[in-house]
Every structure is written in structure tokens, then in C-alpha cells.
Design a protein around this motif. Structure first.
Motif, PDB file in Angstrom:
ATOM      1  N   TYR A 243     124.376  -0.832 137.235  1.00  0.00           N
ATOM      2  CA  TYR A 243     125.272   0.306 137.052  1.00  0.00           C
ATOM      3  C   TYR A 243     126.202   0.106 135.859  1.00  0.00           C
TER       4      TYR A 243
ATOM      5  N   ASP B 297     129.206   1.455 135.692  1.00  0.00           N
ATOM      6  CA  ASP B 297     130.607   1.597 136.097  1.00  0.00           C
ATOM      7  C   ASP B 297     130.887   0.737 137.325  1.00  0.00           C
TER       8      ASP B 297
ATOM      9  N   THR C 141     128.221   4.167 140.401  1.00  0.00           N
ATOM     10  CA  THR C 141     127.740   5.544 140.542  1.00  0.00           C
ATOM     11  C   THR C 141     126.874   5.972 139.354  1.00  0.00           C
ATOM     12  N   GLN C 142     127.049   5.307 138.204  1.00  0.00           N
ATOM     13  CA  GLN C 142     126.310   5.671 136.989  1.00  0.00           C
ATOM     14  C   GLN C 142     125.302   4.573 136.647  1.00  0.00           C
TER      15      GLN C 142
ATOM     16  N   GLN D  40     121.572   2.771 131.637  1.00  0.00           N
ATOM     17  CA  GLN D  40     120.401   3.414 131.036  1.00  0.00           C
ATOM     18  C   GLN D  40     119.827   2.574 129.893  1.00  0.00           C
TER      19      GLN D  40
ATOM     20  N   THR E 261     122.395   2.437 127.158  1.00  0.00           N
ATOM     21  CA  THR E 261     123.753   2.001 127.491  1.00  0.00           C
ATOM     22  C   THR E 261     124.133   0.825 126.601  1.00  0.00           C
TER      23      THR E 261
ATOM     24  N   HIS F  28     130.220   8.066 124.988  1.00  0.00           N
ATOM     25  CA  HIS F  28     129.687   8.407 126.308  1.00  0.00           C
ATOM     26  C   HIS F  28     128.641   7.411 126.788  1.00  0.00           C
TER      27      HIS F  28
ATOM     28  N   SER G 175     129.352   1.337 128.574  1.00  0.00           N
ATOM     29  CA  SER G 175     129.739   0.781 129.867  1.00  0.00           C
ATOM     30  C   SER G 175     130.907  -0.166 129.594  1.00  0.00           C
TER      31      SER G 175
END
Length: 373
Positions: A48, A50, A54-55, A58, A61, A203, A206
Motif C-alpha cells: 500500500y 498509504d 487503502t491505496q 502501483q 508509485t 499524486h 507514497s
């Protein structure tokens, strides 16, 4: 815990170790890459992006890799050396005249690249605003006296490393380190690594997660006062994202770090271009110091821009021609010139374990076991 990406069958043990680190909670979100001869054989990510989980992390990232950034800045200097525009054994003052004062007249470029220049920190406290003020940070260093006889010992230049080398790069190229790196290295290798992050990429970041628990007590062998200190929370700001702090504010993931750093392991040649000569890559392994580092208080053997393998090194590899460094919190880069292999690990969950963080070490061990004996 799903692990995404690609991994050759030969390196399946790396995938297993990585998946276990995510499954156990040692990692929140992370990426690992292994390149052989400049080609990816492992490119994995998972977990993840975060702390609330929850995110998902990717493929694209990126995160702040702290001092892994130093190896990118070193590569900029190596590129100038390769072009004959910079010489390792020349006094820094030839390129940066104001530097040649207060006992620094004989400090050579190689001393900057090996943490032996005697300028591990500023003599005065430095705020985040000060670190983001290039002229102030470099002007103060230009006036400062070394804290020990340059070239006689290493003392880790946590933040000053990037300003010292970066100012030499700026004087020669008339570009900031971030701009020079973006144009001359990242673009040529099509690598998603940034020293100074554009706002349109925020955006994808992380943000690093602070290490749990109190920081360990200071090493009793260390008595170097700290002038600059940055908290993990400081790096969450747009100010830090934009700042070109070439020792600590680089953004990338394991793939982008490996795509760039594999140039060193593969003798300067990538599948798409020759970035450096074989001879320049070999200079990385020219020993500059070997002993207990005056700042970190641990045994380190420094070459040009990287720490080198040694029997007493905190990072262990089977091959002698290995250059490495880590980023605060646990990220790691290994360049093995003998095996022509690069191993990189980049994560968001920080620890206080530094170069001894077992997460990266387990991945290194798995990668080496995959090589033919």
C-alpha cells in the motif's frame, strides 16, 4: 498480499522473500528490482502507498529514497569525468573558486565524492528553509573550515554531499543538479527518477512512513554536531518535493533506481545507449578510505560515490567488486561489477536500522542465490 510485476523463474526466491515481507507487515508498500547486464530480471511491487492501507502501491508509485539520491548525484559527476570536464584529483577550487578558503585549498573532487572532505555538516543550525536555499547552503560551505584533515578519514556528509558535488556540477554545466540529471541521465535512460519533483507527479508519491519507536541513542564513538536535520514529516511538503536537494530528496522506485544504477554494474553500457566508459565505471571502486566513519560510527570503505564491499562492511555480498549505498529508513542499492548485477529495494515504511535493515538484506541474499555458482 498480491505482488505485482515480473520476475524470471531463476529469481523466484526474490519474489517469495518480497511477498513474505509484505505479508508479515514488515513492509507497508515497496518495490524490488534486479537487473543483469542492464536488463530487468525482477521488477516487483506490492502493498500500500498509504499508512491506512487503502491505496495500493502501483507500478508508477514513487517515493522519497533519501540518500539513494547521492548515488544519482555521483553519477552526474561521473558523467562529467567521462567527458573530461571534471577531474577527480583536481582541487575543488578550480571549479568553484570561493571554495578555496579556510583550509580547503587542497580538497580534491574525490574527497567530496568519498565523504572525506571534512565537511559533514554546517557549523550552524540549518532549517528546512535553509536547505531549500541553494545559495545560502553552498555559500556557507564555501566559507567553512574542514573538521579534520581532508582525505584522512570518512565522515558521512548527510546533506552537504549533494550541495558540494552539486555546486561543482553547476559551475561546470551551468545547470542545477536536478536539471542536469533529468536531461543527461534520466531522459537518456527513460527512467522515472527525479531530483526536484514536478507538481504533476505529486499524486503518484507514497509519502514515507516514520519509523516506529524512538530513535536509537547516539553512537558513543561519534561527536560530530548536527547542523541540518529533516524529519520524515518534512518530506511530505510541496517544498521538499520541489527542492533540489541532491543528497536526500530524490523520488523514484526500485525499477527506476535499477535502470539508472545498472549503468555502473554493466560497465557503462545499457541496452539502449552507452552512458559511461568502462574505465570511468571502474573508478567507482578506487578505495578512498577504510575505517570507522567519524559520523556514522561504523566501519565503512568508501570508493568514488559509493561504499565498497569489505569484510567489515554492514552490507555483505559474495563478490569483492561491489559498490552500494542505502537510504534513510531502509532503501538499498547494490552494484556488483563482477556479476554485472544491480539489486534495488525501495519502500515507504521506514525503520531505524540503517544499512543493517534485514528487509533489504534478505532480498540481496535471495538474488545472489539465484546466480549460477
Amino acid at each position: 498480499m498480491d505482488v505485482q510485476g515480473s520476475c524470471s523463474d531463476q529469481f523466484s526466491a526474490v519474489r517469495e522473500v518480497f511477498a513474505d515481507s509484505l505479508r508479515s507487515g514488515a513492509d507497508v508498500g515497496a518495490s524490488v528490482a534486479v537487473y543483469l547486464d542492464g536488463e530487468p530480471v525482477v521488477d516487483l511491487w506490492g502493498g500500500y502507498a498509504d499508512p491506512a492501507r487503502t491505496q495500493p502501491w502501483q507500478r508508477d508509485t514513487i517515493t522519497n529514497v533519501w540518500s539513494i539520491t547521492k548515488t544519482m548525484t555521483a553519477l552526474c559527476a561521473l558523467l562529467l569525468i567521462d567527458r573530461g570536464e571534471l577531474d577527480l584529483c583536481t582541487p575543488v577550487a578550480k571549479y568553484w573558486p570561493e571554495f578555496g578558503s579556510a583550509g580547503k585549498e587542497h580538497i580534491e573532487v574525490r574527497h567530496l565524492l568519498s565523504h572525506t572532505a571534512g565537511l559533514p555538516d554546517w557549523d550552524q543550525p540549518m532549517t528546512l528553509d535553509d536547505l531549500c536555499d541553494w545559495e545560502k547552503a553552498t555559500t556557507l560551505l564555501g566559507r567553512q573550515a574542514p573538521r579534520w584533515l581532508p582525505g584522512t578519514a570518512s565522515g558521512y556528509h548527510r546533506f552537504t554531499h549533494g550541495f558540494l558535488i552539486g555546486e561543482v556540477i553547476r559551475r561546470i554545466s551551468q545547470q542545477t543538479t536536478g536539471a542536469f540529471f533529468a536531461e543527461q541521465i534520466a531522459a537518456r535512460l527513460n527512467a522515472d527518477f527525479h531530483i526536484g519533483l514536478p507538481a504533476e507527479d505529486d499524486h503518484r508519491v507514497s509519502e514515507v512512513i516514520p519509523a516506529p519507536g524512538p530513535a536509537p541513542a547516539a553512537n558513543p564513538r561519534v561527536s560530530i554536531p548536527v547542523g541540518a536535520y529533516v524529519t520524515p514529516q518534512d518530506t511530505w511538503t510541496a517544498q521538499w518535493h520541489r527542492a533540489e536537494i541532491p543528497a536526500a530528496a530524490g523520488y523514484g522506485n526500485a525499477r527506476s533506481v535499477a535502470a539508472i544504477q545498472s549503468v555502473v554494474a554493466s560497465g557503462g553500457q545499457t541496452p539502449s545507449t552507452r552512458l559511461l566508459s568502462e574505465a570511468t565505471c571502474r573508478t567507482v571502486f578506487d578505495e578512498q578510505s577504510h575505517g570507522v566513519d567519524l559520523v556514522l560510527g561504523i566501519p565503512l570503505r568508501f570508493g568514488i560515490g559509493y561504499a565498497l564491499s569489505a569484510d567489515d562492511a554492514p552490507v555483505s555480498t559474495p563478490n569483492p567488486n561491489t559498490a552500494y549505498w542505502g537510504g534513510r529508513g531502509g532503501s538499498l542499492i547494490i552494484n556488483d561489477h563482477a556479476a554485472r548485477m544491480t539489486i534495488t529495494y525501495v519502500m515507504n515504511q521506514m525503520t531505524h536500522l540503517g544499512l543493517t535493515d534485514p528487509r533489504g538484506h534478505k532480498l540481496i541474499q535471495a538474488a545472489y542465490k539465484a546466480l549460477p555458482h
